[in-house]
Design an enzyme around this catalytic site. Structure first.
Site, PDB file in Angstrom:
ATOM      1  N   GLY A  57     -33.577  32.606 -18.925  1.00  0.00           N
ATOM      2  CA  GLY A  57     -32.339  31.855 -18.845  1.00  0.00           C
ATOM      3  C   GLY A  57     -31.875  31.344 -20.189  1.00  0.00           C
ATOM      4  O   GLY A  57     -32.666  31.140 -21.110  1.00  0.00           O
ATOM      5  N   SER A  58     -30.574  31.134 -20.289  1.00  0.00           N
ATOM      6  CA  SER A  58     -30.020  30.495 -21.481  1.00  0.00           C
ATOM      7  C   SER A  58     -30.305  28.991 -21.433  1.00  0.00           C
ATOM      8  O   SER A  58     -30.741  28.455 -20.421  1.00  0.00           O
ATOM      9  CB  SER A  58     -28.512  30.739 -21.546  1.00  0.00           C
ATOM     10  OG  SER A  58     -28.235  32.120 -21.666  1.00  0.00           O
ATOM     11  N   GLY A  59     -30.043  28.328 -22.561  1.00  0.00           N
ATOM     12  CA  GLY A  59     -30.276  26.899 -22.646  1.00  0.00           C
ATOM     13  C   GLY A  59     -31.561  26.529 -23.345  1.00  0.00           C
ATOM     14  O   GLY A  59     -31.836  25.343 -23.552  1.00  0.00           O
ATOM     15  N   HIS A  60     -32.367  27.548 -23.708  1.00  0.00           N
ATOM     16  CA  HIS A  60     -33.645  27.298 -24.383  1.00  0.00           C
ATOM     17  C   HIS A  60     -33.621  27.753 -25.841  1.00  0.00           C
ATOM     18  O   HIS A  60     -34.673  27.860 -26.470  1.00  0.00           O
ATOM     19  CB  HIS A  60     -34.774  28.029 -23.659  1.00  0.00           C
ATOM     20  CG  HIS A  60     -34.895  27.695 -22.218  1.00  0.00           C
ATOM     21  ND1 HIS A  60     -35.098  26.408 -21.769  1.00  0.00           N
ATOM     22  CD2 HIS A  60     -34.816  28.473 -21.101  1.00  0.00           C
ATOM     23  CE1 HIS A  60     -35.158  26.418 -20.444  1.00  0.00           C
ATOM     24  NE2 HIS A  60     -34.978  27.650 -20.017  1.00  0.00           N
ATOM     25  N   ASP A 113     -37.553  35.137 -12.661  1.00  0.00           N
ATOM     26  CA  ASP A 113     -37.796  36.122 -13.706  1.00  0.00           C
ATOM     27  C   ASP A 113     -38.739  37.213 -13.217  1.00  0.00           C
ATOM     28  O   ASP A 113     -38.505  38.404 -13.462  1.00  0.00           O
ATOM     29  CB  ASP A 113     -38.380  35.445 -14.943  1.00  0.00           C
ATOM     30  CG  ASP A 113     -37.404  34.501 -15.608  1.00  0.00           C
ATOM     31  OD1 ASP A 113     -36.427  34.997 -16.198  1.00  0.00           O
ATOM     32  OD2 ASP A 113     -37.609  33.283 -15.530  1.00  0.00           O
ATOM     33  N   HIS A 222     -37.176  22.924 -17.431  1.00  0.00           N
ATOM     34  CA  HIS A 222     -36.002  22.863 -16.566  1.00  0.00           C
ATOM     35  C   HIS A 222     -35.939  21.533 -15.820  1.00  0.00           C
ATOM     36  O   HIS A 222     -35.138  21.376 -14.906  1.00  0.00           O
ATOM     37  CB  HIS A 222     -36.022  24.003 -15.543  1.00  0.00           C
ATOM     38  CG  HIS A 222     -36.226  25.352 -16.161  1.00  0.00           C
ATOM     39  ND1 HIS A 222     -37.437  26.001 -16.111  1.00  0.00           N
ATOM     40  CD2 HIS A 222     -35.381  26.144 -16.851  1.00  0.00           C
ATOM     41  CE1 HIS A 222     -37.319  27.168 -16.745  1.00  0.00           C
ATOM     42  NE2 HIS A 222     -36.091  27.264 -17.214  1.00  0.00           N
TER      43      HIS A 222
END
Length: 335
Positions: A57-60, A113, A222
């Site tokens: 996921g994005s955001g990391h 994932d 998260h």
């Protein structure tokens, strides 16, 4: 109350971020034509080389797309914020970097994932492309030692991807690349601490609640629950708690060598990270453990979450060689 973000439209944040990343790093990465969520290294893939594909996921950021480049990952499949990439961009990554020696998937151990990368592996098998998978499971706080296969992959991805990318860059066969990736994961230990929540671009609302004078040890990237919530403590006390948890499982001996990562979860500044690293260095020295290399900064973030994580990566000659192998990625270089 909504949080403040420098965005245009929360629903378009990932696409606009990717456009900015590609504009900033045209000498390192490109997007696969027709698949903008498939980011490929310009210099890594080549005939006869195992293709290393990461993603999540994005955001990391800079995890995952920042680790695409020569000597590290060959490609990255990009998901929405805190969400797995679907199978199609993963498949397109594999086709773009397939050098005929097989594909190695490496990513954090999260249900979405696993499901989507496994689906991609099945789709690639129908095209006679061999795929192996290694899950990173470095988050000590997320499951007991006897259930390591249930642990999350967090900032320790940095060392796991580094080892696998180096092995592939040396043109080692698929079996060896997989072995080295698994070995690196087995020697990587992370524990984090959260002080304040982040907020997703789509909602701009905190994704968990924590008191103004509280902290939580072991919280996931998260916002997954940690193992201990209590009053905010000093930097040395926080580091001691984290290092004690890592040492209890890692059981380092005098003369061992490690690499260290002190990682911001997003908004914690370098000043505080270096204060933490001061204590990490002292604890390692007291234990008689040699620090071979240290990284301090934003390497696996959680948007603007306040907090940090500490990762220790135990080295032998082989893993040290992989760590020292040169790499040149969009967001950092080594060697």
């Amino acid at each position: 109350m909504q949080t403040k973000k420098i965005i245009n439209d929360g629903a378009k944040a990932v696409e606009e971020m990717l456009q900015g990343v590609l504009a900033a790093h045209p000498r390192h990465i490109r997007a696969v034509e027709g698949s903008p969520r498939s980011i490929v290294s310009l210099n890594g893939p080549r005939p006869g080389k195992v293709g290393v594909i990461i993603g999540g996921g994005s955001g990391h950021e800079p995890t995952f797309l920042g680790f695409v480049g020569k000597g590290l990952a060959d490609a990255c499949a990009v998901g929405n914020v805190f969400a797995s990439p679907p199978p199609d961009p993963i498949v397109e990554c594999a086709k773009a970097v397939d050098g005929g020696a097989g594909i190695l998937f490496a990513y954090g151990n999260y249900a979405g994932d696993v499901m989507n990368f496994d689906m991609a592996a099945e789709m690639l098998a129908m095209e006679d492309i061999e795929v192996r998978t290694v899950l990173s499971t470095d988050d000590v706080a997320s499951a007991p030692p006897g259930e390591r296969e249930k642990r999350r992959g967090v900032a320790g991805n940095f060392f796991v991807f580094k080892a696998g990318g180096a092995a592939a860059d040396r043109m080692l066969p698929l079996d060896e690349c997989e072995r080295i990736l698994r070995k690196a994961n087995d020697q990587t230990y992370t524990v984090g601490v959260a002080l304040a929540p982040c907020s997703l671009p789509q909602t701009r609302r905190p994704n968990f609640e924590i008191g103004p004078d509280e902290m939580e040890i072991g919280m996931g990237i998260h916002g997954e629950p940690g193992v201990e919530r209590g009053p905010l403590r000093t930097a040395d006390e926080i580091v001691d708690d984290i290092i004690d948890k890592i040492f209890a499982e890692m059981t380092p001996s005098r003369g061992d060598r490690v690499a260290v990562l002190v990682n911001s979860l997003g908004s914690t500044p370098l000043m505080e990270l270096y204060i933490m690293n001061r204590r990490v260095a002292a604890r390692l020295a007291d234990r008689g453990v040699e620090t071979h290399a240290t990284w301090v900064g934003n390497y696996c973030t959680s948007l603007e979450m306040a907090g940090a994580s500490i990762t220790l990566h135990r080295l032998d000659g082989e893993l040290q060689s992989m760590l020292d192998h040169p790499c040149d990625c969009a967001m950092f270089r080594a060697g």
